[in-house]
Design an enzyme around this catalytic site. Sequence first.
Site: not given
Length: 308
Positions: A45, A48
Amino acid sequence: MMDILGTTAPAADLIKDVGEATFMQDVVDASMATPVIVDFWAPWCGPCKTLGPMLEAAVTKANGAVLMAKINVDENQQLAAMLAQQGLPLQSIPTVVAFYQGRPVDMFQGAVPQSEIEAFVKRLAESAGGSADGGLGDAIAAAEQMLEEGAVEDAAQTFAAVIGEDDKSAAAYAGLARAHIALGDVEQAEAVLNGAPAEISEAAEIEAARAQIELARQAANSGPLGELQAAVDADPADHQARFDLAQAMHAAGDAEGAVDALLELFRQDRDWNDGAAKTQLFTIFDALKPNDPIVLNGRRKLSSMIFA
């Protein structure tokens, strides 16, 4: 966390990698005393990788007023599935959920600015009685209680006093705006938010108040509930009538009914009127507290339709 010499506790004491075996201890049990921010992330991700360090910096800066747990959803799929079944919207990451006294109390999804992260951490610390703000958090909590109990003018005065002490308090600006909404002065509510400093203009509290202003304006122009319900009953494919019914339901205080009507409209035709159903759903979600069951259930149902 500060020790008796006034030094800051090591980051390892504040920020932990958590899995299924330690979730109860490091999140649920720990949050009984100190709020815990849970960062649901995955190695693949991209957002993230940006959000995680920003969260860690804000938590470290809070000096023990909040803790942080990092959960890699790839390595803890069973835990993530269990939490999703309990209502947490974990279909997309990053998702950040704040726990206090064993339950979720606030959340956000996606990458957000550093100012919003700091406001999130500050709001959480204040809700737990943190004193780093010189007692302003207690004043805001008292004003919120006044607002809830109907002492709207007293609440407005208290929010205004907090702004006088801290002109960067997004919670106070939002509270003052909501007080004006309760007094029926939507224009003044908007003026309050427009007067907030630029650095907090995108804070979650400010965005929530803006959503409430939009809903208040809609309520002033909503149609008769009975007639709109009859129109939908007569023709379930009348999208405009269903949309108008949802607005009337919300104006009448039935937020759950409004969400259900909009979800049905989205199910029938998600592209109708440039995606108006989804836009209206997000306006309602933004106006409510992130941990409100109406928000959690509504987001989960909407996500299941989007990704079906």
